[in-house]
Design a protein around this motif. Sequence first.
Motif, PDB file in Angstrom:
ATOM      1  N   LEU A 101       1.745 -15.385  -8.316  1.00  0.00           N
ATOM      2  CA  LEU A 101       2.101 -14.463  -7.232  1.00  0.00           C
ATOM      3  C   LEU A 101       1.708 -13.024  -7.551  1.00  0.00           C
ATOM      4  CD1 LEU A 101       3.565 -14.164  -4.481  1.00  0.00           C
ATOM      5  CD2 LEU A 101       5.671 -13.783  -5.781  1.00  0.00           C
ATOM      6  N   ARG A 102       1.072 -12.377  -6.564  1.00  0.00           N
ATOM      7  CA  ARG A 102       0.649 -10.984  -6.695  1.00  0.00           C
ATOM      8  C   ARG A 102       1.432 -10.131  -5.709  1.00  0.00           C
ATOM      9  NH1 ARG A 102      -5.695 -12.750  -6.592  1.00  0.00           N
ATOM     10  NH2 ARG A 102      -5.742 -13.625  -8.711  1.00  0.00           N
ATOM     11  N   GLU A 122      -3.774 -16.125  -1.232  1.00  0.00           N
ATOM     12  CA  GLU A 122      -3.646 -17.432  -1.876  1.00  0.00           C
ATOM     13  C   GLU A 122      -2.567 -17.471  -2.939  1.00  0.00           C
ATOM     14  OE1 GLU A 122      -4.677 -20.641  -1.529  1.00  0.00           O
ATOM     15  OE2 GLU A 122      -5.167 -19.799   0.425  1.00  0.00           O
ATOM     16  N   SER A 123      -2.275 -16.349  -3.579  1.00  0.00           N
ATOM     17  CA  SER A 123      -1.241 -16.385  -4.612  1.00  0.00           C
ATOM     18  C   SER A 123       0.137 -16.644  -4.021  1.00  0.00           C
ATOM     19  CB  SER A 123      -1.235 -15.074  -5.408  1.00  0.00           C
ATOM     20  OG  SER A 123      -0.622 -14.014  -4.695  1.00  0.00           O
ATOM     21  N   VAL A 124       0.315 -16.346  -2.731  1.00  0.00           N
ATOM     22  CA  VAL A 124       1.593 -16.604  -2.064  1.00  0.00           C
ATOM     23  C   VAL A 124       1.638 -18.044  -1.547  1.00  0.00           C
ATOM     24  CG1 VAL A 124       3.302 -15.628  -0.490  1.00  0.00           C
ATOM     25  CG2 VAL A 124       1.413 -14.214  -1.270  1.00  0.00           C
ATOM     26  N   ARG A 125       0.509 -18.673  -1.414  1.00  0.00           N
ATOM     27  CA  ARG A 125       0.437 -20.030  -0.877  1.00  0.00           C
ATOM     28  C   ARG A 125       0.382 -21.102  -1.963  1.00  0.00           C
ATOM     29  NH1 ARG A 125      -4.229 -21.111   2.720  1.00  0.00           N
ATOM     30  NH2 ARG A 125      -2.829 -22.653   3.644  1.00  0.00           N
ATOM     31  N   LEU A 156      -1.253 -26.543 -11.038  1.00  0.00           N
ATOM     32  CA  LEU A 156      -1.179 -25.516 -12.078  1.00  0.00           C
ATOM     33  C   LEU A 156      -2.572 -25.029 -12.454  1.00  0.00           C
ATOM     34  CD1 LEU A 156       0.473 -23.804 -13.994  1.00  0.00           C
ATOM     35  CD2 LEU A 156       0.573 -25.754 -15.565  1.00  0.00           C
ATOM     36  N   GLY A 157      -3.530 -25.944 -12.488  1.00  0.00           N
ATOM     37  CA  GLY A 157      -4.905 -25.526 -12.737  1.00  0.00           C
ATOM     38  C   GLY A 157      -5.430 -24.586 -11.677  1.00  0.00           C
ATOM     39  N   GLU A 158      -5.093 -24.867 -10.401  1.00  0.00           N
ATOM     40  CA  GLU A 158      -5.498 -23.967  -9.320  1.00  0.00           C
ATOM     41  C   GLU A 158      -4.827 -22.599  -9.482  1.00  0.00           C
ATOM     42  OE1 GLU A 158      -7.670 -24.402  -6.911  1.00  0.00           O
ATOM     43  OE2 GLU A 158      -8.197 -26.430  -7.545  1.00  0.00           O
ATOM     44  N   ALA A 159      -3.553 -22.589  -9.824  1.00  0.00           N
ATOM     45  CA  ALA A 159      -2.858 -21.319 -10.035  1.00  0.00           C
ATOM     46  C   ALA A 159      -3.468 -20.553 -11.203  1.00  0.00           C
ATOM     47  CB  ALA A 159      -1.371 -21.573 -10.278  1.00  0.00           C
ATOM     48  N   LEU A 179      -2.429 -16.512 -13.794  1.00  0.00           N
ATOM     49  CA  LEU A 179      -1.010 -16.771 -13.992  1.00  0.00           C
ATOM     50  C   LEU A 179      -0.274 -15.525 -14.448  1.00  0.00           C
ATOM     51  CD1 LEU A 179      -1.354 -20.153 -15.912  1.00  0.00           C
ATOM     52  CD2 LEU A 179      -0.584 -19.874 -13.539  1.00  0.00           C
ATOM     53  N   GLY A 180       1.018 -15.471 -14.115  1.00  0.00           N
ATOM     54  CA  GLY A 180       1.871 -14.429 -14.648  1.00  0.00           C
ATOM     55  C   GLY A 180       2.087 -14.616 -16.140  1.00  0.00           C
ATOM     56  N   PRO A 181       2.655 -13.642 -16.821  1.00  0.00           N
ATOM     57  CA  PRO A 181       2.713 -13.662 -18.285  1.00  0.00           C
ATOM     58  C   PRO A 181       3.550 -14.802 -18.864  1.00  0.00           C
ATOM     59  CG  PRO A 181       3.978 -11.817 -17.400  1.00  0.00           C
ATOM     60  CD  PRO A 181       3.194 -12.377 -16.270  1.00  0.00           C
TER      61      PRO A 181
END
Length: 231
Positions: A128-129, A193-196, A205-208, A213-215
């Motif tokens: 998420l951004r 896309e980061s919200v979807r 998870l690979g797509e994210a 990814l966040g830290p």
Amino acid sequence: MTQDTVRPSGPAAPAAPTADWSLVLPLKPLTLAKSRLAPYAGRHRPDLALSFALDTVTAALATPGVARVLVVTRDAVAGARLAALGALVVADEPGGGLNRALVHGASAALALAPRAPLAALSADLPALRPAELARVLGAVPTDGRAFLPDSPGLGTTLLASAPGHPLSPAFGDGSRARHAAGGALELRLADVESVRRDVDTGSDLGEAARLGLGPHTSALFARLGRSRPQT
């Protein structure tokens, strides 16, 4: 893939207030969360579920216009970690599943800020951004309800209601169709896309990870030692 092509809609509806948003996130007990990740993560599955929530809450709190983030959970470990970030933890008193938890959280949010716009947000958005979430919230109309479909196009990652309108969540499999049938406006936005991109499987998870990814999730993802998660 079954993902729908999402294009900007026609003339934009009047946007909801860009400040003072209340966000409500549901989180299962970590021992029960993200069962479909077990083939990928094994004993680290609860840790991944917590990492997703930590990164989602961190990004949500950093989003312009978001005044408060409430997490509905009865997991004491997760609650303590999320409260340390600045989230307000609401005990999952009613039980009975995701939508009842969201109604409970929405009631708590309205008690804190009765005139604030309200949104339910998935807690498994590790990429998420804040800027993208702000765009989604800014597209919510001032009168009524709106939702954002997930990346595959069948579910929902965000459901929002303007002040004075009930949230009426209908999350779960096929929630995109239920929210639309219930009168919520589908938000058709590009570049969010980061919200979807919620995460239920190793492939998700690979797509994210490709989004960034966040830290918290990134550190655990690296420790798992897999560059190409499998379902």
